[in-house]
Design a protein around this motif. Structure first.
Motif, PDB file in Angstrom:
ATOM      1  N   ALA A  19       1.253 -39.441  67.295  1.00 27.84           N
ATOM      2  CA  ALA A  19       0.996 -39.533  68.734  1.00 27.84           C
ATOM      3  C   ALA A  19       0.037 -38.439  69.145  1.00 27.84           C
ATOM      4  CB  ALA A  19       2.300 -39.396  69.511  1.00 27.84           C
ATOM      5  N   LEU A  20      -0.630 -38.699  70.261  1.00 26.72           N
ATOM      6  CA  LEU A  20      -1.494 -37.671  70.845  1.00 26.72           C
ATOM      7  C   LEU A  20      -0.622 -36.801  71.743  1.00 26.72           C
ATOM      8  CD1 LEU A  20      -4.839 -39.306  72.051  1.00 26.72           C
ATOM      9  CD2 LEU A  20      -4.520 -37.644  70.204  1.00 26.72           C
ATOM     10  N   VAL A  21      -0.520 -35.531  71.398  1.00 23.64           N
ATOM     11  CA  VAL A  21       0.272 -34.597  72.197  1.00 23.64           C
ATOM     12  C   VAL A  21      -0.662 -33.477  72.625  1.00 23.64           C
ATOM     13  CG1 VAL A  21       2.264 -33.048  72.233  1.00 23.64           C
ATOM     14  CG2 VAL A  21       2.363 -35.161  70.893  1.00 23.64           C
ATOM     15  N   GLY A  22      -0.865 -33.360  73.928  1.00 27.17           N
ATOM     16  CA  GLY A  22      -1.776 -32.344  74.432  1.00 27.17           C
ATOM     17  C   GLY A  22      -3.184 -32.515  73.876  1.00 27.17           C
ATOM     18  N   GLU A  26      -0.659 -35.690  66.444  1.00 22.58           N
ATOM     19  CA  GLU A  26       0.455 -34.974  65.821  1.00 22.58           C
ATOM     20  C   GLU A  26       1.402 -35.966  65.171  1.00 22.58           C
ATOM     21  OE1 GLU A  26       0.685 -31.769  65.791  1.00 22.58           O
ATOM     22  OE2 GLU A  26      -0.188 -30.936  67.621  1.00 22.58           O
ATOM     23  N   SER A  27       2.076 -35.498  64.137  1.00 21.47           N
ATOM     24  CA  SER A  27       3.180 -36.256  63.556  1.00 21.47           C
ATOM     25  C   SER A  27       4.450 -35.815  64.265  1.00 21.47           C
ATOM     26  CB  SER A  27       3.262 -35.943  62.055  1.00 21.47           C
ATOM     27  OG  SER A  27       4.481 -36.429  61.519  1.00 21.47           O
ATOM     28  N   LEU A  28       5.239 -36.789  64.704  1.00 24.97           N
ATOM     29  CA  LEU A  28       6.481 -36.481  65.419  1.00 24.97           C
ATOM     30  C   LEU A  28       7.685 -37.008  64.641  1.00 24.97           C
ATOM     31  CD1 LEU A  28       5.696 -37.582  69.105  1.00 24.97           C
ATOM     32  CD2 LEU A  28       5.089 -35.454  67.958  1.00 24.97           C
ATOM     33  N   LEU A  41       7.923 -31.983  67.079  1.00 23.23           N
ATOM     34  CA  LEU A  41       6.782 -31.998  66.173  1.00 23.23           C
ATOM     35  C   LEU A  41       7.307 -31.955  64.743  1.00 23.23           C
ATOM     36  CD1 LEU A  41       4.175 -29.501  67.714  1.00 23.23           C
ATOM     37  CD2 LEU A  41       4.344 -31.981  68.013  1.00 23.23           C
ATOM     38  N   ASN A  42       6.663 -32.698  63.878  1.00 23.65           N
ATOM     39  CA  ASN A  42       7.073 -32.740  62.472  1.00 23.65           C
ATOM     40  C   ASN A  42       6.435 -31.561  61.723  1.00 23.65           C
ATOM     41  OD1 ASN A  42       8.098 -33.596  60.028  1.00 23.65           O
ATOM     42  ND2 ASN A  42       6.632 -35.284  59.778  1.00 23.65           N
ATOM     43  N   VAL A 104      10.443 -46.269  72.733  1.00 25.87           N
ATOM     44  CA  VAL A 104      10.370 -44.820  72.908  1.00 25.87           C
ATOM     45  C   VAL A 104       8.945 -44.486  73.337  1.00 25.87           C
ATOM     46  CG1 VAL A 104      10.685 -42.568  71.813  1.00 25.87           C
ATOM     47  CG2 VAL A 104      12.081 -44.519  71.067  1.00 25.87           C
ATOM     48  N   VAL A 105       8.825 -43.776  74.461  1.00 33.97           N
ATOM     49  CA  VAL A 105       7.500 -43.400  74.968  1.00 33.97           C
ATOM     50  C   VAL A 105       7.495 -41.895  75.235  1.00 33.97           C
ATOM     51  CG1 VAL A 105       7.090 -45.654  76.056  1.00 33.97           C
ATOM     52  CG2 VAL A 105       8.150 -43.825  77.382  1.00 33.97           C
ATOM     53  N   LEU A 106       6.301 -41.337  75.271  1.00 37.11           N
ATOM     54  CA  LEU A 106       6.198 -39.918  75.630  1.00 37.11           C
ATOM     55  C   LEU A 106       6.645 -39.754  77.069  1.00 37.11           C
ATOM     56  CD1 LEU A 106       2.744 -38.919  74.060  1.00 37.11           C
ATOM     57  CD2 LEU A 106       5.026 -38.269  73.260  1.00 37.11           C
ATOM     58  N   GLY A 107       7.422 -38.721  77.325  1.00 37.03           N
ATOM     59  CA  GLY A 107       7.902 -38.468  78.685  1.00 37.03           C
ATOM     60  C   GLY A 107       7.099 -37.342  79.310  1.00 37.03           C
TER      61      GLY A 107
END
Ligand code: FES
Length: 111
Positions: A19-22, A26-28, A41-42, A104-107
């Motif tokens: 997912a794109l985080v910031g 990233e791998s989650l 974060l993984n 499941v979605v980014l919150g």
């Protein structure tokens, strides 16, 4: 954007998603808890390795902790705190997620 269908994760189990985080890819680690999910974060706080031993394959101890496949750090699953192993006292970096329509979605990140 949905990360993964909640039903595709066994209750109490884990999945790995990208997912794109910031703004960064990233791998989650996504962990299912009944009708809810948590994510981190993984990236292990010990030496920065991924926690899965093969993509999406995570170890869980008899005590119900997530175990890093690299050197065995154990993390409790409420907050992602390391409770045993080389990074005891550190924590996984949590990523806000929520379940919407079975996905499941980014919150929203915590303020
Ligand atoms: S990188 Fe996870 S225990 Fe060392």
């Amino acid at each position: 954007m949905p990360l993964i269908a909640l039903d595709s994760i066994e209750d109490g189990g884990f999945a790995e998603v990208e997912a794109l985080v910031g703004g960064d890819a990233e791998s989650l680690i996504v962990h299912r808890v009944g009708a809810n999910a948590r994510a981190w974060l993984n990236v292990c706080p010990h030496a920065g390795r991924r926690l899965d031993w093969a993509p999406g394959k995570f170890l869980k101890s008899k005590e119900g902790h997530l175990v890093c496949a690299a050197h065995g750090a154990s993390f409790e699953l409420e907050r992602g705190d390391c409770v045993a192993g080389p990074c005891r006292g550190d924590s996984l970096r949590s990523v806000a997620v929520e379940v919407r329509d079975g996905e499941v979605v980014l919150g929203a990140p915590p303020l």
